[in-house]
Design an enzyme around this catalytic site. Structure first.
Site, short mmCIF file in Angstrom:
data_model
loop_
_atom_site.label_atom_id
_atom_site.label_comp_id
_atom_site.label_asym_id
_atom_site.label_seq_id
_atom_site.Cartn_x
_atom_site.Cartn_y
_atom_site.Cartn_z
N GLU A 79 49.81 31.77 30.34
CA GLU A 79 48.86 31.43 31.03
C GLU A 79 47.25 31.59 30.15
O GLU A 79 46.67 31.41 30.63
CB GLU A 79 48.61 32.02 32.51
CG GLU A 79 48.54 33.41 32.48
CD GLU A 79 48.36 33.95 33.95
OE1 GLU A 79 47.71 33.67 34.62
OE2 GLU A 79 49.37 34.65 34.25
N CYS A 111 51.52 34.05 36.16
CA CYS A 111 52.45 35.15 35.79
C CYS A 111 54.09 34.70 36.05
O CYS A 111 54.94 35.52 35.62
CB CYS A 111 52.19 36.40 36.26
SG CYS A 111 50.14 36.83 36.09
N THR A 152 42.17 45.90 35.14
CA THR A 152 43.70 45.38 34.95
C THR A 152 44.01 44.39 33.84
O THR A 152 44.67 43.44 33.93
CB THR A 152 43.93 44.75 36.20
OG1 THR A 152 43.15 43.29 36.75
CG2 THR A 152 43.72 45.36 37.63
N SER A 201 44.75 38.09 46.80
CA SER A 201 45.88 38.05 45.69
C SER A 201 46.75 39.26 45.93
O SER A 201 47.91 39.10 45.99
CB SER A 201 45.53 37.96 44.29
OG SER A 201 45.10 39.14 43.75
N HIS A 233 56.54 42.47 39.31
CA HIS A 233 55.56 42.04 38.47
C HIS A 233 54.62 42.94 38.51
O HIS A 233 54.14 43.35 39.90
CB HIS A 233 54.92 40.56 38.81
CG HIS A 233 53.72 40.34 38.42
ND1 HIS A 233 53.48 40.28 37.12
CD2 HIS A 233 52.45 39.83 39.03
CE1 HIS A 233 52.16 39.96 36.80
NE2 HIS A 233 51.59 39.73 38.13
N LYS A 242 52.98 49.34 46.19
CA LYS A 242 52.50 48.69 47.47
C LYS A 242 53.41 47.85 48.22
O LYS A 242 53.84 47.78 49.04
CB LYS A 242 50.98 47.90 47.47
CG LYS A 242 50.13 48.81 47.18
CD LYS A 242 48.83 47.69 46.80
CE LYS A 242 47.34 48.35 46.29
NZ LYS A 242 46.71 48.28 47.42
N ASN A 275 47.88 44.86 32.15
CA ASN A 275 48.09 43.50 32.56
C ASN A 275 48.65 42.63 31.56
O ASN A 275 47.69 42.27 30.80
CB ASN A 275 47.62 42.72 33.50
CG ASN A 275 48.24 41.75 34.31
OD1 ASN A 275 49.40 41.16 34.19
ND2 ASN A 275 47.52 40.96 35.35
N SER A 308 50.25 33.86 40.43
CA SER A 308 49.44 33.31 41.53
C SER A 308 49.20 31.85 41.53
O SER A 308 49.67 31.01 40.72
CB SER A 308 48.04 33.72 41.15
OG SER A 308 48.06 35.12 41.43
N1 COA Z 1 40.86 58.31 43.76
C1 COA Z 1 41.77 57.77 43.96
N2 COA Z 1 42.03 56.23 44.31
C2 COA Z 1 40.95 55.68 44.44
C3 COA Z 1 39.47 56.31 44.15
C4 COA Z 1 39.60 57.54 43.67
N3 COA Z 1 38.37 58.31 43.45
N4 COA Z 1 38.69 55.16 44.47
C5 COA Z 1 39.29 54.06 44.98
N5 COA Z 1 40.69 54.38 44.85
C6 COA Z 1 41.87 53.50 45.42
C7 COA Z 1 41.42 52.71 46.55
O1 COA Z 1 41.80 53.26 47.57
C8 COA Z 1 42.42 51.61 46.42
O2 COA Z 1 43.78 51.96 46.57
P1 COA Z 1 44.64 50.96 47.61
O3 COA Z 1 44.74 49.86 47.01
O4 COA Z 1 45.93 51.56 47.74
O5 COA Z 1 43.83 51.07 48.88
C9 COA Z 1 42.26 51.27 44.66
O6 COA Z 1 41.86 52.67 44.24
C10 COA Z 1 41.73 50.34 44.27
O7 COA Z 1 40.19 50.29 44.91
P2 COA Z 1 39.30 49.10 45.32
O8 COA Z 1 38.23 49.49 45.99
O9 COA Z 1 40.46 48.18 46.31
O10 COA Z 1 39.24 48.29 43.97
P3 COA Z 1 38.52 47.07 43.56
O11 COA Z 1 37.74 46.55 44.71
O12 COA Z 1 37.71 47.58 42.67
O13 COA Z 1 39.69 45.93 43.30
C11 COA Z 1 41.45 44.74 42.33
C12 COA Z 1 40.82 46.06 42.79
C13 COA Z 1 42.98 45.04 42.30
C14 COA Z 1 41.40 43.89 43.74
C15 COA Z 1 40.81 44.25 41.32
O14 COA Z 1 41.09 45.13 40.08
C16 COA Z 1 41.34 43.01 40.87
O15 COA Z 1 40.75 41.92 41.31
N6 COA Z 1 42.15 42.71 39.99
C17 COA Z 1 42.90 41.48 39.50
C18 COA Z 1 43.79 40.56 40.54
C19 COA Z 1 44.94 41.26 40.55
O16 COA Z 1 45.42 41.96 39.79
N7 COA Z 1 45.85 40.90 41.70
C20 COA Z 1 47.05 41.07 41.71
C21 COA Z 1 48.08 40.40 42.47
S1 COA Z 1 48.49 39.29 40.98
#
Ligand code: COA
Length: 388
Positions: A79, A111, A152, A201, A233, A242, A275, A308
């Site tokens: 992609e 992906c 990521t 996502s 994936h 999860k 990733n 996605s």
């Molecule tokens: N210690 C341990 N864990 C911590 C922490 C700390 N100090 N602070 C935060 N975390 C955890 C949160 O609880 C969360 O865990 P959970 O998802 O099990 O609840 C995790 O870290 C991520 O925190 P969050 O606030 O949700 O992160 P974010 O808003 O920065 O975004 C993604 C995370 C994945 C949404 C972001 O990286 C993203 O958009 N990635 C690209 C899209 C993607 O990969 N999608 C997946 C499907 S293809």
């Protein structure tokens, strides 16, 4: 006739940034990246590595002359392709000296596309049992500096040789799949960076997994007890966990422990690379097979592919007798051993570097790049590739 993965190899560029350093630089608690997201290092691609060379380098981990002669289909899933028209696979076909009487195409569905390639390869082998198919999955994930998705990102490729009587994993026939039009992640033609609704996502990934898992159980008349391990994936290593957790209560506590332990092995390589979009699921499979000491021939492995947009598929394979000997464990260890840590500032510089987009000429030296295939320059809007 058994059909499946006869060879599997990966490649990742020689530079990486430490997630503790990135967290500090972004003013984030390091545990969020290393535990919450589950990434410890992130591969960074220099200008001399692009999705074409990463894929060629992945295939070079196992390719021999007999394979070069028998491959008659090259399927390139990506992609982050480098051209809107010409398939990245053609450059790889040339770099690898594959015999000319082959079909070559690039495939796209976020992906997921390498999984579609794998299934098409299976059909091709069923009709042409003496053929071999080279399936390539290669990507450089870019969300942008200081974005939520930055942690990521990653860069790398997986190459697989699909054949009759495979040495590693024979694919079973009862996979379950689903397509739904959703906007959780996309990249318009004008943007070098992905657009993503991150939380949505995550939710869709799990919903798709649950739906294909239910469909699969009915179709194949099997349960979680029939599986030695599951691979997911992995956009980041916490994501698959999860999904896995949503079905663990379908089996005994002992099986739950085993599945979670093997899940950890499937994340060992991805945790250090990040990733790699189309290749992430297959990097997870290599990681599982090369790091588990309990898996054995005859074990069933389940694989969940998600792209996605979105397409999801759950499919399965059986480990072949002697599969351990067909793996490229030492070569992969060497790839990690050759890596060099860079600072966040160096990563940012490499991340923003681009090949010319105005037709001007640039020649690149591979002095600092140990990879056999590399981008050697750009001239008249054409990328130049060299294999050492
Ligand atoms: N210690 C341990 N864990 C911590 C922490 C700390 N100090 N602070 C935060 N975390 C955890 C949160 O609880 C969360 O865990 P959970 O998802 O099990 O609840 C995790 O870290 C991520 O925190 P969050 O606030 O949700 O992160 P974010 O808003 O920065 O975004 C993604 C995370 C994945 C949404 C972001 O990286 C993203 O958009 N990635 C690209 C899209 C993607 O990969 N999608 C997946 C499907 S293809």
């Amino acid at each position: 006739m058994k059909i499946g993965i006869d060879q599997i190899g990966f490649y990742t560029p020689q530079y990486f940034v430490d997630m503790n350093d990135l967290a500090e630089s972004r003013g984030v608690e390091p545990a969020k990246f290393t535990i919450g997201i589950g990434q410890s290092e992130m591969a960074v691609a220099p200008l001399t590595q692009d999705p074409v060379t990463l894929a060629a380098n992945a295939a070079l981990t196992f390719l021999d002359d007999e394979m070069r002669e028998s491959i008659d289909l090259v399927l390139f899933g990506t992609e982050t392709g480098i051209d809107q028209s010409k398939s990245a696979g053609i450059y790889v076909h040339d770099l690898l000296d594959i015999q000319p009487y082959a079909r070559t195409v690039e495939m796209k569905q976020a992906c997921y596309s390498a999984t579609a390639a794998l299934q098409l390869a299976k059909g091709h082998i069923a009709l042409n049992p003496n053929s071999k198919v080279l399936v390539l999955a290669s990507d450089i994930a870019r969300y942008g500096l200081s974005t939520a998705g930055e942690v990521t990102q990653g860069a790398g490729a997986v190459a697989m040789l699909i054949s009759a009587n495979p040495r590693i994993l024979s694919l079973e026939n009862d996979s379950a799949y689903i397509t739904k039009d959703i906007m959780d992640f996309w990249r318009p033609n004008y943007s070098p960076y992905a657009y993503v609704d991150g939380k949505y996502s995550n939710d869709q990934y799990i919903a798709f997994f649950n739906e294909v898992w239910e469909q699969y159980k009915g179709k194949a008349n099997r349960s979680l007890d029939d599986f030695a391990a599951l691979c997911f994936h992995l956009p980041y290593t916490k994501m698959g966990l999860k999904a896995l957790r949503t079905i663990l209560d379908e089996t005994s506590e002992a099986n739950q422990d085993r599945l979670q332990q093997l899940y950890e092995h499937s994340t060992t390589y991805g945790r250090k690379i990040g990733n790699i979009y189309t290749a992430s699921l297959y990097l997870g499979l290599v990681s599982l097979l090369e790091n588990s000491e309990t898996l054995q021939a005859g074990d069933r492995v389940g694989l969940f592919s998600y792209g996605s947009g979105a397409v999801g598929e759950f499919f399965t394979g059986i480990l072949e007798e002697g599969y351990e000997e067909a793996l490229q464990k030492d070569t992969h260890r060497n790839i990690f051993a050759q890596r060099e840590k860079v600072s966040v500032a160096q990563y940012e510089e490499m991340f923003t570097e681009r090949l010319p987009e105005d037709g001007s000429e640039i020649m690149l030296s591979n002095e600092n790049d140990p990879a056999p295939a590399y981008v050697s320059g750009m001239k008249d809007h054409m990328r130049l590739y060299t294999r050492k």
